[in-house]
Design a protein around this motif. Structure first.
Motif, PDB file in Angstrom:
ATOM      1  N   UNK A 243       0.793  -1.218   0.000  1.00 51.92           N
ATOM      2  CA  UNK A 243       0.000   0.000   0.000  1.00 51.92           C
ATOM      3  C   UNK A 243       0.824   1.266   0.000  1.00 51.92           C
ATOM      4  N   UNK A 244       2.125   1.161   0.298  1.00 50.40           N
ATOM      5  CA  UNK A 244       2.985   2.341   0.281  1.00 50.40           C
ATOM      6  C   UNK A 244       3.177   2.847  -1.147  1.00 50.40           C
ATOM      7  N   UNK A 245       3.440   4.142  -1.270  1.00 52.19           N
ATOM      8  CA  UNK A 245       3.970   4.714  -2.507  1.00 52.19           C
ATOM      9  C   UNK A 245       5.485   4.770  -2.342  1.00 52.19           C
ATOM     10  N   UNK A 272       8.029   6.396  -9.356  1.00 50.13           N
ATOM     11  CA  UNK A 272       7.125   6.147  -8.243  1.00 50.13           C
ATOM     12  C   UNK A 272       6.294   4.899  -8.490  1.00 50.13           C
ATOM     13  N   UNK A 273       6.345   3.982  -7.545  1.00 48.27           N
ATOM     14  CA  UNK A 273       5.491   2.801  -7.555  1.00 48.27           C
ATOM     15  C   UNK A 273       4.357   3.083  -6.577  1.00 48.27           C
ATOM     16  N   UNK A 293      13.832  -2.294   3.097  1.00 44.21           N
ATOM     17  CA  UNK A 293      13.941  -1.045   3.839  1.00 44.21           C
ATOM     18  C   UNK A 293      14.333   0.107   2.917  1.00 44.21           C
ATOM     19  N   UNK A 294      13.823   1.280   3.241  1.00 49.25           N
ATOM     20  CA  UNK A 294      14.237   2.478   2.520  1.00 49.25           C
ATOM     21  C   UNK A 294      15.742   2.668   2.707  1.00 49.25           C
ATOM     22  N   UNK A 295      16.411   3.009   1.631  1.00 50.29           N
ATOM     23  CA  UNK A 295      17.855   3.119   1.635  1.00 50.29           C
ATOM     24  C   UNK A 295      18.542   1.895   1.069  1.00 50.29           C
ATOM     25  N   UNK A 329      14.406   4.755  -2.432  1.00 47.39           N
ATOM     26  CA  UNK A 329      14.755   6.074  -1.921  1.00 47.39           C
ATOM     27  C   UNK A 329      13.817   6.563  -0.826  1.00 47.39           C
ATOM     28  N   UNK A 330      12.536   6.217  -0.942  1.00 49.41           N
ATOM     29  CA  UNK A 330      11.526   6.829  -0.064  1.00 49.41           C
ATOM     30  C   UNK A 330      10.265   5.994  -0.109  1.00 49.41           C
ATOM     31  N   UNK A 331       9.561   5.935   1.009  1.00 56.23           N
ATOM     32  CA  UNK A 331       8.264   5.248   1.042  1.00 56.23           C
ATOM     33  C   UNK A 331       7.364   5.985   2.015  1.00 56.23           C
TER      34      UNK A 331
END
Length: 331
Positions: A243-245, A272-273, A293-295, A329-331
């Protein structure tokens, strides 16, 4: 009931409106390059493409703020320190402006912000018609990303004059005027950062350029028949949940090493997913990104059954095994 549902729907849209705009702009940027969109992991248009959720799509976005607009925004009161839930008090209701307008409330005390930086933003939004909060990242809503200088001059021009930890007050005339307190939080690295992980034998090997762009050297032997998810760098950020972007950099090659797509390179942008797990991307991405994990940087070896199957996809032949290196990179 209908009015309540409408307000809740709008609140969901505007709770991270700048974030939604950033997602919409990222998706648009991914579709504007010269590569084949069929070669990509198939971006979703998502709700963020709705003009009502995109400040840059406001009908008066190109207009110049008048002296009256500037004075009106000056009369809006903002209380609360950066990093906490601000209270936004409008001088009158309905509150309206005729063009996008913004001012600095707090200049911040962190690092400087430069044009081109990819940054994380916090946001609180109120409805100009009644002053009620439409949404706030301080209520647990997702923060968002923004590339400084990308599309909204009224915001971008001020971001380069403040520091992280700042507060910017902004009003945009959409269906009704919406008033925002925008908080730049941090720069988002454009590459994976973390602890290197030794991959299993028999997989493609990855070398990184000075900017972090991967070069993928094919492995010998037959391609695996099951999805392979091999972390190459383990980050320390948020664990990606269904569910995350998720914002990523990626490169994709066939099993034999033939490149077919990449987000790296001049003029390219991270991808972007949206709604990972059920995103409009191949199954190998929906399954492989969740739990990372992000990163992190992850090697995905995607068999045809979790890729494009027996269908030709742009330059990708039928029944192809796909190899991706994905930086989260980011979530």
């Amino acid at each position: 009931m209908h009015a309540t549902t409408t307000r809740r729907t709008r609140a969901r849209r505007v709770a991270a409106t700048v974030a939604a705009a950033a997602l919409a702009l990222t998706l648009a940027a991914c579709g504007d390059d010269n590569s084949s969109t069929e070669s990509k992991p198939s971006a979703t248009t998502s709700a963020s493409a709705d003009p009502s959720a995109d400040p840059s799509a406001a009908p008066t976005a190109a207009a110049t703020a008048s002296a009256e607009d500037v004075a009106a925004l000056e009369s809006v009161k903002v209380e609360g320190k950066p990093g906490t839930q601000p209270t936004i008090t409008l001088p009158e209701k309905p509150f309206t402006v005729s063009a996008n307008v913004a001012r600095v409330v707090d200049e911040g005390s962190g690092d400087a912000i430069a044009e081109g930086d990819l940054i994380e933003l916090g946001l609180t939004a109120v409805d100009g018609s009644d002053g009620k909060i439409l949404g706030s990242t301080h209520d647990g809503e997702a923060t968002g990303t923004w590339t400084v200088g990308s599309a909204l001059p009224v915001l971008d021009d001020l971001l380069t004059t403040v520091k992280f930890g700042a507060q910017i007050l902004m009003a945009l005339p959409q269906d009704t005027t919406t008033v925002y307190v925008v908080e730049p939080l941090r720069v988002i690295p454009l590459r994976a950062e973390g602890k290197a992980v030794a991959p299993k034998d028999g997989l493609p090997t990855v070398t990184l350029g000075e900017d972090g762009a991967p070069t993928i050297t094919p492995a010998k032997g037959d391609a695996p028949t099951e999805l392979v998810v091999q972390p190459l760098i383990e980050g320390t950020g948020k664990t990606v949940e269904a569910g995350d972007n998720v914002l990523v950099q990626y490169s994709g090659v066939l099993w034999d090493g033939t490149a077919f797509d990449s987000s790296w390179g001049e003029g390219r942008t991270p991808f972007t997913v949206a709604n990972v797990g059920q995103a409009q991307v191949i199954d190998g991405w929906n399954e492989g990104l969740v739990g990372q994990k992000v990163g992190s940087q992850v090697l995905l070896v995607v068999p045809p059954a979790k890729g494009y199957g027996d269908k030709e996809q742009g330059t990708i032949p039928p029944n192809s095994t796909l190899v991706f290196v994905v930086d989260i990179l980011f979530a």
